[in-house]
Design a protein around this motif. Structure first.
Motif, PDB file in Angstrom:
ATOM      1  N   PHE A 218      39.339 -41.525 -18.274  1.00  0.00           N
ATOM      2  CA  PHE A 218      40.982 -41.416 -19.200  1.00  0.00           C
ATOM      3  C   PHE A 218      41.769 -39.978 -19.614  1.00  0.00           C
ATOM      4  O   PHE A 218      40.050 -38.514 -19.585  1.00  0.00           O
ATOM      5  CB  PHE A 218      40.788 -42.395 -20.647  1.00  0.00           C
ATOM      6  N   GLU A 219      42.543 -39.605 -20.135  1.00  0.00           N
ATOM      7  CA  GLU A 219      42.677 -38.222 -20.284  1.00  0.00           C
ATOM      8  C   GLU A 219      43.275 -37.720 -22.005  1.00  0.00           C
ATOM      9  O   GLU A 219      42.573 -39.087 -22.685  1.00  0.00           O
ATOM     10  CB  GLU A 219      44.200 -37.990 -19.766  1.00  0.00           C
ATOM     11  N   LYS A 230      38.158 -38.355 -19.962  1.00  0.00           N
ATOM     12  CA  LYS A 230      36.241 -38.376 -19.031  1.00  0.00           C
ATOM     13  C   LYS A 230      36.527 -39.219 -17.571  1.00  0.00           C
ATOM     14  O   LYS A 230      38.045 -39.291 -17.653  1.00  0.00           O
ATOM     15  CB  LYS A 230      35.574 -39.509 -20.490  1.00  0.00           C
ATOM     16  N   LYS A 231      35.787 -38.561 -16.987  1.00  0.00           N
ATOM     17  CA  LYS A 231      36.116 -38.858 -15.804  1.00  0.00           C
ATOM     18  C   LYS A 231      35.019 -40.468 -15.823  1.00  0.00           C
ATOM     19  O   LYS A 231      34.958 -41.493 -16.279  1.00  0.00           O
ATOM     20  CB  LYS A 231      34.168 -38.696 -14.565  1.00  0.00           C
ATOM     21  N   GLY A 232      36.066 -41.355 -15.157  1.00  0.00           N
ATOM     22  CA  GLY A 232      35.499 -42.884 -14.941  1.00  0.00           C
ATOM     23  C   GLY A 232      34.815 -42.978 -13.444  1.00  0.00           C
ATOM     24  O   GLY A 232      34.249 -41.775 -13.121  1.00  0.00           O
ATOM     25  N   LEU A 254      43.030 -55.934 -13.671  1.00  0.00           N
ATOM     26  CA  LEU A 254      41.894 -54.531 -13.342  1.00  0.00           C
ATOM     27  C   LEU A 254      41.890 -55.063 -11.706  1.00  0.00           C
ATOM     28  O   LEU A 254      41.887 -54.215 -10.907  1.00  0.00           O
ATOM     29  CB  LEU A 254      40.785 -54.369 -13.699  1.00  0.00           C
ATOM     30  N   GLN A 255      42.008 -56.139 -11.525  1.00  0.00           N
ATOM     31  CA  GLN A 255      41.963 -55.904  -9.922  1.00  0.00           C
ATOM     32  C   GLN A 255      43.328 -55.666  -9.496  1.00  0.00           C
ATOM     33  O   GLN A 255      42.959 -54.899  -8.383  1.00  0.00           O
ATOM     34  CB  GLN A 255      41.874 -57.906  -9.748  1.00  0.00           C
ATOM     35  N   ALA A 256      43.835 -55.623  -9.386  1.00  0.00           N
ATOM     36  CA  ALA A 256      45.421 -55.450  -9.197  1.00  0.00           C
ATOM     37  C   ALA A 256      45.626 -53.430  -9.244  1.00  0.00           C
ATOM     38  O   ALA A 256      45.470 -53.396  -8.383  1.00  0.00           O
ATOM     39  CB  ALA A 256      46.722 -55.369 -10.113  1.00  0.00           C
ATOM     40  N   LYS A 257      44.692 -53.142 -10.296  1.00  0.00           N
ATOM     41  CA  LYS A 257      44.420 -51.780 -10.404  1.00  0.00           C
ATOM     42  C   LYS A 257      43.975 -50.881  -9.572  1.00  0.00           C
ATOM     43  O   LYS A 257      43.542 -50.372  -8.067  1.00  0.00           O
ATOM     44  CB  LYS A 257      44.282 -51.441 -11.751  1.00  0.00           C
ATOM     45  N   VAL A 270      43.471 -43.736 -17.111  1.00  0.00           N
ATOM     46  CA  VAL A 270      44.263 -43.864 -18.310  1.00  0.00           C
ATOM     47  C   VAL A 270      44.764 -42.858 -19.198  1.00  0.00           C
ATOM     48  O   VAL A 270      43.916 -41.548 -19.291  1.00  0.00           O
ATOM     49  CB  VAL A 270      43.000 -44.831 -18.822  1.00  0.00           C
ATOM     50  N   GLY A 271      46.530 -42.758 -18.910  1.00  0.00           N
ATOM     51  CA  GLY A 271      47.104 -41.712 -19.771  1.00  0.00           C
ATOM     52  C   GLY A 271      47.661 -40.480 -19.030  1.00  0.00           C
ATOM     53  O   GLY A 271      47.568 -39.665 -19.536  1.00  0.00           O
ATOM     54  N   SER A 272      47.215 -40.971 -17.225  1.00  0.00           N
ATOM     55  CA  SER A 272      47.432 -39.459 -16.808  1.00  0.00           C
ATOM     56  C   SER A 272      48.467 -39.661 -15.589  1.00  0.00           C
ATOM     57  O   SER A 272      48.357 -40.870 -15.604  1.00  0.00           O
ATOM     58  CB  SER A 272      46.025 -39.598 -15.662  1.00  0.00           C
TER      59      SER A 272
END
Ligand code: ATP
Ligand code: MG
Length: 457
Positions: A218-219, A230-232, A254-257, A270-272
């Motif tokens: 996330f950003e 933070k890096k995922g 989340l499957q779609a993502k 997230v947020g980027s």
């Protein structure tokens, strides 16, 4: 090792000639008909048999010889049988070789030629044994940490070795505790990515609302509490392998993502708004039946095809021939060492129980039971009781010695032979490769009821 030869020949004159021919170099047994030949085969386990096809009750024909040839090869397929035929009897010689005899020899007897033929058969038997030995040694799992003897697991290991160096997305399915994570790590270890990270994430263990940021990062300021970017997991696996464990439990959203990531190979934190390219090899695992999840609308079919470019179906321990015991032995060794009890060994009833128990929790359950047993065992023996496994055999006495092991095995084999032959003592004795008086002595000694009406029969 002395070479053992069984001569099956009904003519006393030829018997003594052949004995004379071979007894200097070989351990020779002679039988003059089918029954005693089979008994000798069981007793002596010779590498080579010379078989006269013309045996009583059909000394002029070959029917009895063929029957015996078939039985020898069924009982002991590795035995080399040299058939001995009458002069001019090419036809039967060819037929015998077609049935599996290793060679033939035509009368009349010529000591030099027969010796040559028999020695050649011994060399063949020995070479084959060496080959089997080499194949057996080369045929272990050979992948660090994976203990396996079953053809099923060895096949999986061979597939894994081929798949590992590639980048194909691999799905590993199998019951709980079958070694899915172990195989996922092996894929990474055997790949060119071995020096890069192996990042694992358990999709079932993380709450749905956290899983997205865990995977994709996330950003700063993207949600309350996101005071720093933070890096995922996916990004942190860059260059290496991403292991998505329990992928069957991933939420639909989340499957779609994830699908988009697998197609585009970029992550959206997230947020980027800036997609970040990532190079990872993806390995997934699940204990669930993905086809069924697709049918019930819990798993995207398009994602399934993306993640299962190659599927490794890991069988349950109970479906693998011979694995339970070798894995248990290896665990006893390593867990015993950890517990400062390096010399523990399984008792016979423990071995029986390990082989017959269904292991619903697979290797994970084995680890638990063996860990317990290394604590509970008295002396050097781990019993079925220590493993909390029940066993049909009566509980083993605390000090088993080789004699007791032998006696129990003898008792079992005798019982089995008696049942197989309908309590015919002569047949049972032959089946066991012992004489009838010996069998009577043994049934007396072990107080085995030899009448067919015995209770429990
Ligand atoms: N063939 C094997 N030889 C040696 N150890 C094994 C073998 N298979 C599994 N194990 C060990 O058993 C344990 C369970 O294995 P692993 O975690 O890989 O199973 P899993 O299929 O991922 O199980 P789960 O569904 O419970 O996550 C691990 O400690 C692993 O090292
Ligand atoms: Mg697992």
């Amino acid at each position: 090792m002395t070479r053992k030869l069984l001569i099956v020949e009904d003519d006393p004159g030829l018997q003594s000639q052949m004995r004379w021919c071979f007894s200097e170099d070989l351990e020779v047994t002679v039988a003059s008909e089918r029954e005693s030949a089979l008994a000798a085969l069981r007793r002596e386990e010779p590498d080579v048999v010379t078989l006269d096809l013309g045996l009583p009750p059909d000394p002029g024909g070959a029917s009895e010889g063929f029957k015996l040839l078939e039985e020898i090869l069924r009982l002991s397929p590795m035995t080399k049988v040299v058939v001995v035929t009458g002069r001019e009897d090419k036809e039967n010689a060819v037929k015998a070789v077609g049935m599996g005899a290793s060679d033939f020899y035509q009368k009349p007897l010529d000591a030099d030629i027969l010796t040559f033929v028999v020695n050649r058969a011994f060399r063949l038997a020995e070479l084959e044994r060496e080959n089997r030995e080499l194949a057996r040694r080369g045929n272990n799992a050979n992948i660090k940490g994976i203990v396996a003897a079953s053809p099923q697991m060895l096949a999986i290991c061979r597939t894994l070795e081929k798949v590992a160096p590639t980048d194909v997305t691999t799905l590993i399915t199998g019951e709980t505790g079958t070694g899915k994570e172990l195989l996922a790590r092996a894929i990474h270890d055997l790949s060119p990515r071995v020096d890069k990270p192996f990042a694992a994430i358990n999709c079932a263990a993380i709450p749905e609302n956290l899983l997205e940021s865990e995977l994709f990062g996330f950003e700063k300021g993207s949600f309350t509490g996101a005071t720093q970017a933070k890096k995922g997991k996916i990004e942190s696996a860059n260059g290496g392998t991403l292991f998505l464990d329990e992928i069957g439990d991933m939420p639909m959203a989340l499957q779609a993502k994830l699908l988009r990531f697998l197609q585009e190979r970029v992550v959206d934190r997230v947020g980027s708004v800036n997609p970040i390219p990532v190079d990872v090899r993806v390995v997934c695992a699940t204990h669930r039946d993905v086809r069924q999840l697709i049918d019930s609308g819990e798993f995207r079919e398009d994602l399934y095809y993306r993640i299962s470019e190659i599927t490794l179906d890991v069988p349950a321990v109970r479906e693998r021939e011979g694995d339970a015991l070798v894995i248990a032995q290896s665990l006893l060794k390593s867990l015993g060492k950890n517990m400062d009890r390096p010399n523990l060994a399984f008792s016979e009833d423990a071995i029986n129980a390990i082989n017959t128990y269904a292991w619903p929790g697979n290797v994970r359950e084995m680890i638990n039971k063996i860990k317990r047993a290394t604590i509970m065992a008295d002396g050097k023996r781990v019993t079925a009781d220590d493993l909390e496994l029940t066993c049909e055999e009566p509980a083993a006495p605390s000090h088993i010695n080789l004699r007791q092991v032998r006696e129990r095995a003898e008792r079992q084999a005798i019982n089995q032979a008696l049942h197989t032959t309908g309590f015919n003592m002569a047949q049972a004795a032959r089946l066991l490769g012992i004489t009838r008086p010996t069998l009577y002595n043994l049934t007396d000694k072990y107080q085995i009821d030899t009448s067919a009406e015995a209770p429990g029969v």
